[in-house]
Design an enzyme around this catalytic site. Structure first.
Site, PDB file in Angstrom:
ATOM      1  N   SER A 107      19.259  10.801   9.429  1.00 33.22           N
ATOM      2  CA  SER A 107      20.261  10.208  10.034  1.00 33.22           C
ATOM      3  C   SER A 107      20.873   9.907  10.504  1.00 33.22           C
ATOM      4  CB  SER A 107      21.356  10.388   7.951  1.00 33.22           C
ATOM      5  OG  SER A 107      21.234  10.427   6.980  1.00 33.22           O
ATOM      6  N   THR A 168      16.210  14.906  -5.218  1.00 32.32           N
ATOM      7  CA  THR A 168      16.204  15.789  -4.933  1.00 32.32           C
ATOM      8  C   THR A 168      14.968  15.942  -4.090  1.00 32.32           C
ATOM      9  OG1 THR A 168      15.094  16.488  -6.704  1.00 32.32           O
ATOM     10  CG2 THR A 168      17.620  16.778  -6.189  1.00 32.32           C
ATOM     11  N   TYR A 204      30.082   7.226   2.481  1.00 41.86           N
ATOM     12  CA  TYR A 204      29.174   7.912   2.947  1.00 41.86           C
ATOM     13  C   TYR A 204      27.592   6.987   2.181  1.00 41.86           C
ATOM     14  CZ  TYR A 204      25.202   8.930   6.233  1.00 41.86           C
ATOM     15  OH  TYR A 204      24.447   9.584   7.248  1.00 41.86           O
ATOM     16  N   ASN A 206      22.931   5.716   2.697  1.00 42.42           N
ATOM     17  CA  ASN A 206      21.694   5.094   3.423  1.00 42.42           C
ATOM     18  C   ASN A 206      22.129   3.511   3.260  1.00 42.42           C
ATOM     19  OD1 ASN A 206      20.981   6.994   4.154  1.00 42.42           O
ATOM     20  ND2 ASN A 206      19.271   7.389   2.904  1.00 42.42           N
ATOM     21  N   THR A 340      25.014  13.878  11.466  1.00 45.30           N
ATOM     22  CA  THR A 340      24.068  15.212  11.012  1.00 45.30           C
ATOM     23  C   THR A 340      23.074  14.371  10.648  1.00 45.30           C
ATOM     24  OG1 THR A 340      24.926  14.759   8.490  1.00 45.30           O
ATOM     25  CG2 THR A 340      26.398  16.639  10.682  1.00 45.30           C
ATOM     26  N   GLY A 341      21.442  14.790  10.123  1.00 44.99           N
ATOM     27  CA  GLY A 341      20.727  14.543   9.867  1.00 44.99           C
ATOM     28  C   GLY A 341      19.695  15.045   9.131  1.00 44.99           C
TER      29      GLY A 341
END
Length: 387
Positions: A107, A168, A204, A206, A340-341
């Site tokens: 991300s 997952t 938050y 995608n 963060t990603g």
């Protein structure tokens, strides 16, 4: 079982766990000591901080590979610099981790996407108060209230999560070579209807940046990946940053393998088709390239004012912490902005104080990279800002 208990792991050893898994890995050689380097901080000034805590940073990467990570690449800058590389490139061979390795940045891609959108806004080609319905008529149904570009940037659009090949790592692993297009991802979101009125909450996800990637392509008549190359990577000299070509599941160029625990076995998850992540999480990069992006962005050399202020402006809604692409953190009294990603096998962070007195970029080959990320951040990230 998601992950073996630490006591069981210590009893059997990491290599034994590997041998029991699908890797059928032989015992690997003990890696060389972690490679580190540092330069002293300059004399203190009114806006500077003390140099990085090199002892804490060295301790963070000591002992790799271990249960939680197989490799780590850290770059700390600002008032004093520190570099650290530890772990292995491949658990089969025990070859030492590569300092210049490419990795999936997850991300962190959203920072690139936000920067492109804000550049287009500065050029007058996108109005941040313009709507998705205006720029991409027919993408949303009549069930949706107008959603602005700004609301996509700061995650307040009200769109629900889109289609996924697995929530997952375990669920996605069986589908890792399948393709899910951005339009399919968005269509699944639209079919579920809005989650809330745009601008009233921050969630938050995608989906906001998947739509922004489609917006970039619609406005420019070009591919998202090419726009990222000509607007961000080439001007900044990010020579090792790119997006996969189509459904290519490989990381091309030098890289450290990524792994994840699945049912008590350490599984190689390096090769993975990331088409479903698109402008929200498909970036491949290096720590040096991301450090350059971070510094030049904060200096105003990527996005001009006043558009840059959007990245550091958190909307006035309950619990919000994100601006356009960047998140606001507080640690030990310091305000830090970053992103963060995570993708299977790889956890990434870029972060800095607004005045760049301290910067951090890391890529950790974390064996639970898609977990909550707290353990990785506390171990590898927090020491960079603890003084």
């Amino acid at each position: 079982m998601r992950r073996p208990a630490r006591s069981a792991l210590l009893a059997t050893g990491l290599v034994a766990a590997l041998a029991a898994g699908p890797l059928a890995a032989p015992a690997f050689a003990t890696p060389a000591p972690a490679a580190t380097s540092a330069t002293p901080a300059p004399p203190a000034s009114a806006t500077s901080t003390a140099g990085p805590d090199t002892e804490a940073l060295s301790a963070a990467i000591a002992g790799l590979p271990d249960h939680d990570a197989t490799a780590a690449l850290l770059r700390v800058g600002g008032d004093g610099t520190w570099r650290g590389t530890a772990g292995v490139r491949d658990v089969r061979t025990g070859a030492p981790a590569l300092e210049n390795a490419r990795f999936r940045a997850g991300s962190v891609t959203k920072v690139v996407t936000a920067a492109i959108v804000l550049q287009l806004a500065a050029e007058g080609r996108i109005d941040l108060d313009g709507t998705v319905q205006h720029y991409m008529p027919g993408l949303l149904t009549e069930d949706f209230a107008p959603i602005t570009v700004r609301q996509l940037l700061n995650y307040t659009s009200g769109l629900r999560p889109g289609a996924s090949l697995g929530d997952t790592v375990e669920e996605g692993y069986a589908h890792r070579f399948e393709t899910l297009t951005p339009r399919q991802v968005v269509a699944a979101s639209v079919a579920e209807g809005p989650e809330y009125t745009p601008g009233t909450r921050q969630t938050y996800g995608n989906i906001h940046y998947t739509v922004l990637g489609m917006l970039i392509e619609k406005v420019t008549g070009d591919s998202y990946a090419h726009q990222a190359a000509v607007r961000i990577f080439r001007p900044l000299g990010m020579r090792h940053s790119s997006f996969p070509l189509g459904a290519d599941p490989r990381i091309h160029g030098p890289h450290n393998r990524g792994y994840d625990w699945m049912d008590g076995r350490l599984v190689d998850v390096t090769d993975w088709n990331m088409t479903d992540r698109f402008a929200a999480g498909d970036l491949i990069s290096t720590t040096a390239d991301l450090e350059r992006l971070l510094v030049e962005l904060f200096r105003g050399r990527v996005v001009p004012e006043p558009q840059l202020r959007e990245m550091f402006t958190v909307p006035d809604v309950p619990g919000a912490s994100y601006g356009a692409g960047l998140e606001r953190f507080e640690l030990d009294g310091k305000v830090i902005w970053g992103k963060t990603g995570s993708r299977p096998g790889y956890a990434t962070v870029i972060a800095a104080t607004r005045d760049l007195s301290r910067t951090l970029v890391y890529s950790v080959d974390a064996t639970d990279a898609k977990g909550d990320g707290q353990a990785v951040a506390q171990r590898f990230g927090f020491p960079a800002f603890n003084r």
